[in-house]
Design a protein around this motif. Structure first.
Motif, PDB file in Angstrom:
ATOM      1  N   LEU A 498       0.844  -1.190   0.000  1.00 48.10           N
ATOM      2  CA  LEU A 498       0.000   0.000   0.000  1.00 48.10           C
ATOM      3  C   LEU A 498       0.880   1.240   0.000  1.00 48.10           C
ATOM      4  O   LEU A 498       1.642   1.485   0.941  1.00 48.10           O
ATOM      5  N   VAL A 499       0.766   2.037  -1.042  1.00 48.92           N
ATOM      6  CA  VAL A 499       1.580   3.241  -1.192  1.00 48.92           C
ATOM      7  C   VAL A 499       0.651   4.435  -1.324  1.00 48.92           C
ATOM      8  O   VAL A 499      -0.254   4.438  -2.178  1.00 48.92           O
ATOM      9  N   LEU A 500       0.838   5.441  -0.491  1.00 47.58           N
ATOM     10  CA  LEU A 500       0.065   6.668  -0.569  1.00 47.58           C
ATOM     11  C   LEU A 500       0.879   7.720  -1.289  1.00 47.58           C
ATOM     12  O   LEU A 500       2.063   7.906  -1.018  1.00 47.58           O
ATOM     13  N   VAL A 501       0.243   8.401  -2.236  1.00 48.62           N
ATOM     14  CA  VAL A 501       0.912   9.456  -2.991  1.00 48.62           C
ATOM     15  C   VAL A 501       0.082  10.725  -2.873  1.00 48.62           C
ATOM     16  O   VAL A 501      -1.152  10.679  -2.824  1.00 48.62           O
ATOM     17  N   ALA A 502       0.779  11.847  -2.828  1.00 50.19           N
ATOM     18  CA  ALA A 502       0.082  13.120  -2.716  1.00 50.19           C
ATOM     19  C   ALA A 502      -0.715  13.400  -3.977  1.00 50.19           C
ATOM     20  O   ALA A 502      -0.335  13.006  -5.084  1.00 50.19           O
ATOM     21  N   ARG A 503      -1.824  14.072  -3.794  1.00 49.08           N
ATOM     22  CA  ARG A 503      -2.643  14.460  -4.941  1.00 49.08           C
ATOM     23  C   ARG A 503      -1.818  15.375  -5.834  1.00 49.08           C
ATOM     24  O   ARG A 503      -1.293  16.394  -5.394  1.00 49.08           O
ATOM     25  N   GLY A 504      -1.675  15.002  -7.099  1.00 50.36           N
ATOM     26  CA  GLY A 504      -0.820  15.765  -7.997  1.00 50.36           C
ATOM     27  C   GLY A 504      -1.549  16.266  -9.211  1.00 50.36           C
ATOM     28  O   GLY A 504      -2.770  16.305  -9.279  1.00 50.36           O
ATOM     29  N   SER A 505      -0.751  16.615 -10.201  1.00 47.60           N
ATOM     30  CA  SER A 505      -1.315  17.180 -11.427  1.00 47.60           C
ATOM     31  C   SER A 505      -1.948  16.120 -12.303  1.00 47.60           C
ATOM     32  O   SER A 505      -2.701  16.426 -13.213  1.00 47.60           O
ATOM     33  N   GLY A 506      -1.621  14.845 -12.065  1.00 50.29           N
ATOM     34  CA  GLY A 506      -2.144  13.776 -12.906  1.00 50.29           C
ATOM     35  C   GLY A 506      -3.460  13.223 -12.401  1.00 50.29           C
ATOM     36  O   GLY A 506      -3.705  12.031 -12.493  1.00 50.29           O
ATOM     37  N   ASP A 507      -4.319  14.087 -11.861  1.00 55.17           N
ATOM     38  CA  ASP A 507      -5.560  13.600 -11.268  1.00 55.17           C
ATOM     39  C   ASP A 507      -6.516  13.015 -12.287  1.00 55.17           C
ATOM     40  O   ASP A 507      -7.474  12.350 -11.930  1.00 55.17           O
ATOM     41  N   GLY A 508      -6.264  13.277 -13.575  1.00 57.71           N
ATOM     42  CA  GLY A 508      -7.145  12.717 -14.581  1.00 57.71           C
ATOM     43  C   GLY A 508      -7.089  11.210 -14.649  1.00 57.71           C
ATOM     44  O   GLY A 508      -7.982  10.580 -15.187  1.00 57.71           O
ATOM     45  N   THR A 509      -6.030  10.623 -14.115  1.00 55.03           N
ATOM     46  CA  THR A 509      -5.873   9.172 -14.161  1.00 55.03           C
ATOM     47  C   THR A 509      -6.361   8.499 -12.886  1.00 55.03           C
ATOM     48  O   THR A 509      -6.252   7.292 -12.758  1.00 55.03           O
ATOM     49  N   VAL A 510      -6.881   9.259 -11.953  1.00 56.58           N
ATOM     50  CA  VAL A 510      -7.314   8.708 -10.675  1.00 56.58           C
ATOM     51  C   VAL A 510      -8.667   8.032 -10.840  1.00 56.58           C
ATOM     52  O   VAL A 510      -9.583   8.569 -11.461  1.00 56.58           O
ATOM     53  N   VAL A 511      -8.785   6.803 -10.290  1.00 57.83           N
ATOM     54  CA  VAL A 511     -10.049   6.075 -10.318  1.00 57.83           C
ATOM     55  C   VAL A 511     -10.877   6.509  -9.113  1.00 57.83           C
ATOM     56  O   VAL A 511     -10.460   6.347  -7.962  1.00 57.83           O
ATOM     57  N   VAL A 512     -12.049   7.064  -9.376  1.00 58.93           N
ATOM     58  CA  VAL A 512     -12.933   7.565  -8.327  1.00 58.93           C
ATOM     59  C   VAL A 512     -14.061   6.572  -8.133  1.00 58.93           C
ATOM     60  O   VAL A 512     -14.660   6.093  -9.095  1.00 58.93           O
ATOM     61  N   GLY A 513     -14.357   6.242  -6.885  1.00 53.00           N
ATOM     62  CA  GLY A 513     -15.451   5.328  -6.614  1.00 53.00           C
ATOM     63  C   GLY A 513     -16.798   5.925  -6.983  1.00 53.00           C
ATOM     64  O   GLY A 513     -16.955   7.152  -7.051  1.00 53.00           O
ATOM     65  N   PRO A 514     -17.809   5.089  -7.255  1.00 55.73           N
ATOM     66  CA  PRO A 514     -19.136   5.599  -7.612  1.00 55.73           C
ATOM     67  C   PRO A 514     -19.919   6.047  -6.391  1.00 55.73           C
ATOM     68  O   PRO A 514     -19.652   5.628  -5.270  1.00 55.73           O
ATOM     69  N   HIS A 515     -20.882   6.931  -6.618  1.00 51.78           N
ATOM     70  CA  HIS A 515     -21.869   7.320  -5.599  1.00 51.78           C
ATOM     71  C   HIS A 515     -21.220   7.914  -4.355  1.00 51.78           C
ATOM     72  O   HIS A 515     -21.656   7.658  -3.235  1.00 51.78           O
ATOM     73  N   ILE A 516     -20.141   8.675  -4.498  1.00 49.97           N
ATOM     74  CA  ILE A 516     -19.513   9.270  -3.315  1.00 49.97           C
ATOM     75  C   ILE A 516     -19.457  10.777  -3.479  1.00 49.97           C
ATOM     76  O   ILE A 516     -19.418  11.312  -4.583  1.00 49.97           O
ATOM     77  N   ARG A 517     -19.472  11.445  -2.341  1.00 51.50           N
ATOM     78  CA  ARG A 517     -19.343  12.896  -2.302  1.00 51.50           C
ATOM     79  C   ARG A 517     -18.285  13.228  -1.267  1.00 51.50           C
ATOM     80  O   ARG A 517     -17.644  12.357  -0.706  1.00 51.50           O
ATOM     81  N   GLY A 518     -18.129  14.504  -1.007  1.00 50.05           N
ATOM     82  CA  GLY A 518     -17.176  14.897   0.020  1.00 50.05           C
ATOM     83  C   GLY A 518     -15.754  14.960  -0.497  1.00 50.05           C
ATOM     84  O   GLY A 518     -15.454  14.648  -1.648  1.00 50.05           O
ATOM     85  N   GLY A 519     -14.843  15.349   0.404  1.00 44.89           N
ATOM     86  CA  GLY A 519     -13.450  15.527   0.025  1.00 44.89           C
ATOM     87  C   GLY A 519     -12.631  14.272   0.208  1.00 44.89           C
ATOM     88  O   GLY A 519     -13.058  13.295   0.818  1.00 44.89           O
ATOM     89  N   ARG A 520     -11.429  14.327  -0.322  1.00 44.62           N
ATOM     90  CA  ARG A 520     -10.490  13.228  -0.149  1.00 44.62           C
ATOM     91  C   ARG A 520      -9.971  13.229   1.282  1.00 44.62           C
ATOM     92  O   ARG A 520      -9.961  14.254   1.968  1.00 44.62           O
ATOM     93  N   LEU A 521      -9.513  12.067   1.699  1.00 43.34           N
ATOM     94  CA  LEU A 521      -8.888  11.990   3.016  1.00 43.34           C
ATOM     95  C   LEU A 521      -7.468  12.526   2.942  1.00 43.34           C
ATOM     96  O   LEU A 521      -6.809  12.470   1.900  1.00 43.34           O
ATOM     97  N   ARG A 522      -7.001  13.005   4.072  1.00 43.45           N
ATOM     98  CA  ARG A 522      -5.665  13.604   4.142  1.00 43.45           C
ATOM     99  C   ARG A 522      -4.787  12.744   5.039  1.00 43.45           C
ATOM    100  O   ARG A 522      -5.271  12.077   5.953  1.00 43.45           O
ATOM    101  N   ALA A 523      -3.490  12.788   4.769  1.00 48.36           N
ATOM    102  CA  ALA A 523      -2.525  12.035   5.573  1.00 48.36           C
ATOM    103  C   ALA A 523      -1.349  12.930   5.893  1.00 48.36           C
ATOM    104  O   ALA A 523      -1.007  13.844   5.137  1.00 48.36           O
ATOM    105  N   SER A 524      -0.704  12.635   7.025  1.00 48.28           N
ATOM    106  CA  SER A 524       0.445  13.434   7.457  1.00 48.28           C
ATOM    107  C   SER A 524       1.655  13.155   6.573  1.00 48.28           C
ATOM    108  O   SER A 524       1.888  12.019   6.150  1.00 48.28           O
ATOM    109  N   SER A 525       2.409  14.190   6.281  1.00 42.95           N
ATOM    110  CA  SER A 525       3.635  14.053   5.490  1.00 42.95           C
ATOM    111  C   SER A 525       4.642  15.074   5.990  1.00 42.95           C
ATOM    112  O   SER A 525       4.386  15.836   6.923  1.00 42.95           O
ATOM    113  N   ALA A 526       5.794  15.096   5.338  1.00 41.54           N
ATOM    114  CA  ALA A 526       6.846  16.023   5.754  1.00 41.54           C
ATOM    115  C   ALA A 526       6.439  17.471   5.559  1.00 41.54           C
ATOM    116  O   ALA A 526       6.929  18.368   6.245  1.00 41.54           O
TER     117      ALA A 526
END
Length: 630
Positions: A498-526
């Protein structure tokens, strides 16, 4: 074709002579299919976004048994698991017009259609499975236009075994030599076994099926409803849009009328409840009206699922898995209509709510027969990943186990079957428990009880590989089987964890689940808290509450010989379901009766306040804080 890419059932042939016939999604092999090499050896199994995923069988070419192999493939076509060669005019058949590139590649292909040739974009995805099969040396002719499989040793026909394989995200995790002969009897047995393991959940409703007329009526009614209400100018939902008086009905005679088309089903009367409210709910979750109709009312048939509960409800699933349709009893319809104003307000107020998403409420009254009431819901397990385990969790213990059943990926397990706890990112755990508490308090205010947390678990490969190899041919404690032989594996053959990557410029390739609203979850980083995506191989999945949530699973009980390792990575999908049971007189009688026989704390039929408290207490144990151990 969908968006210029192959989707649905189809056949593609490369210039090398290799061919794939089966299911496609967005230009990639996805679902059940057969990959046939130039020498006529073939692999029957399942793919997920171009990667072999799940169980399958490799059949080497043998001139002695080539006719039997062809009979086997023909039988799969007749059962609808493969494209029917006799209906190629309805199925896209493509010949690859250029060489194959390893990795993601956009290539130009030519259609073979009577209407002429056209160009489209086809995306093909590869993985480590090529190098793995080279190491194993079983695939004799994995050849493409480019020399990707040079050096693979040619296996003599007489020594080429039939191999049962299991892949996970493109990585071969188990292999078993089952026979060195391809007999008609064995072919028939393998056909039945594969159909059981690889087909989608449920039974496809075809002509002659007991629910065929019902499906036609349902599809026709939804098509009429959505087509009628879509042109109406969008506006705010009013108080008059709720309640029984906000419904309308329409007769659908078989020969058609001025307002309805002719159809093949029997005459029926269609009733649509609160259409403006449900249109607003669909728009709230960004469901396009055309996509909604195509998913439920398109050319593909619905699939009927066996009822997992005691209610006797019938479940239908759209072929793209986006929507679930459930039959309701009349009291359940009454509960939904009564709570619909507050439900609508709750869903609009809390973007990340986990309670069931309702998108339509309808009734069918055939000219001869009983009434059928349906609700259309979002399927929370509509995901690119395989759901390996499913749990229905209430917090009660009486009768809450799936004893004496064969456990597979579609089995609904219960509270007593769950021997794991799941560790989440601390902030995610806090958000999850807070939202579950908000949702359960809402249901308590509506006098609702007997609801469940439906939890889907996708196991990631690295730790699973260790578990699969730990005991050859043994059955695991939770029903998984391992057929892996002891092999020496290199670390770089494992897929990424499991690898977490920061939201970047390539968001067009992100697979979004159906029937969801709200914001993305956030994680701590440097650099502080950032919105993150889950990176699995080359796929980025958008992480939101209840969808694509990475976690660490640990066994609650002490290790048992032959069970999984102590900790491993998982991806979770969850939501609150069965929210239409109020604490009515029948439930109060059930509570009084069972309290005499059993511990009143262990039964499901309890008052909503106690049910909510017990439910929350149990869920907190399932998702403990990271500072403690199970």
């Amino acid at each position: 074709m969908k968006g210029g890419k192959m989707s649905g059932k189809g056949t593609l042939t490369w210039t090398s002579g290799d061919m794939f016939e089966g299911c496609w999604l967005d230009g990639m092999m996805h679902g059940f299919g057969v990959y046939t090499w130039k020498d006529s050896g073939f692999y029957v199994g399942t793919w997920t976004h171009g990667l072999k995923d799940g169980k399958g069988v490799f059949y080497p070419y043998s001139s002695k048994h080539s006719s039997t192999q062809e009979l086997y493939l023909t039988a799969l076509r007749k059962r609808g698991l493969l494209p029917d060669s006799r209906r190629q005019s309805q199925v896209t058949h493509i010949h690859h017009a250029s060489t194959v590139d390893i990795g993601n590649a956009n290539v130009v292909v030519n259609h073979r259609k009577s209407s002429g040739n056209g160009n489209t974009s086809l995306e093909r995805r590869w993985s480590l499975e090529v190098s793995i099969e080279k190491v194993l040396g079983h695939v004799s002719s994995f050849k493409f236009s480019e020399p990707v499989a040079e050096g693979v040793e040619k296996i003599p026909e007489t020594n080429s075994p039939i191999l049962e394989r299991e892949y996970m995200q493109g990585v071969l995790i188990s292999e078993l030599v089952v026979n060195d002969r391809f007999s008609p009897r064995r072919a028939k047995r393998w056909q039945k076994k594969l159909e059981k393991e690889v087909k989608k959940p449920g039974e496809t409703i075809i002509k002659g099926h007991r629910s065929y007329d019902l499906m036609l009526s349902l599809q026709l009614g939804i098509r009429y409803t959505v087509g009628k209400i879509t042109p109406i100018q969008r506006r705010e939902v009013r108080a008059s849009d709720f309640g029984p008086r906000a419904s309308f009905w329409m007769n659908f005679p078989r020969e058609g009328s001025q307002l309805t088309p002719c159809h093949q089903s029997q005459d029926f009367k269609w009733k649509d409840y609160c259409p403006m409210v449900f249109r607003d709910l669909r728009e709230m979750f960004k469901i396009d009206a055309a996509d909604y109709m195509m998913s439920i009312c398109g050319n593909d048939a619905l699939r009927q699922l066996s009822s997992p509960g005691k209610s006797g409800s019938v479940f239908f699933l759209s072929q793209d898995d986006r929507f679930m349709i459930k039959t309701l009893r009349k009291p359940e319809v009454k509960v939904l209509l009564q709570m619909l104003p507050t439900y609508h307000h709750h869903v609009r107020t809390y973007d990340n709510t986990l309670i069931t998403k309702f998108f339509g409420l309808h009734r069918i009254k055939p000219s001869s027969g009983q009434k059928f009431r349906f609700v259309v819901m979002g399927n929370m397990f509509c995901t690119e990943l395989r759901i390996h385990r499913r749990f229905d969790l209430k917090g009660s213990s009486l009768g809450r186990s799936a004893d004496n059943v064969e456990i597979d990926e579609n089995t609904i397990l219960k509270d007593l079957d769950l021997n794991y706890c799941f560790y989440l990112e601390p902030s995610w755990r806090d958000d999850l428990l807070k939202q579950i508490e908000i949702d359960s308090k809402f249901l308590e205010s509506q006098h609702i009880m007997d609801y469940s947390l439906l939890l889907g678990v996708h196991y990631r490969a690295p730790q699973m590989l260790q578990a699969f190899k730990s005991s050859s041919g043994s059955r695991k404690a939770d029903g998984l089987e391992s057929l892996a032989e002891e092999e020496v594996w290199e670390d770089n053959l494992y897929p990424q964890s499991l690898v977490l990557v920061a939201r970047g410029s390539g968001d067009g390739t992100v697979v979004v689940g159906p029937h969801i609203r709200g914001g993305r979850l956030r994680a701590s980083s440097a650099t502080g808290d950032e919105e993150v995506d889950l990176l699995l191989g080359r796929t980025r999945l958008q992480i939101q509450l209840g969808v694509n949530m990475p976690a660490r699973a640990e066994q609650i009980n002490e290790d048992v010989e032959g069970s999984f390792h102590e900790a491993y990575d998982v991806v979770l999908y969850l939501g609150i379901i069965d929210i239409l049971q109020d604490y009515n007189m029948s439930k109060k009688i059930e509570h009084a009766y069972k309290s005499v026989q059993f511990d009143s704390m262990s039964i499901s039929a309890v008052d909503p306040t106690f049910y909510s408290e017990r439910f929350l207490q149990f869920i907190r144990k399932v998702f403990p804080p990271n500072v403690t151990a199970c």
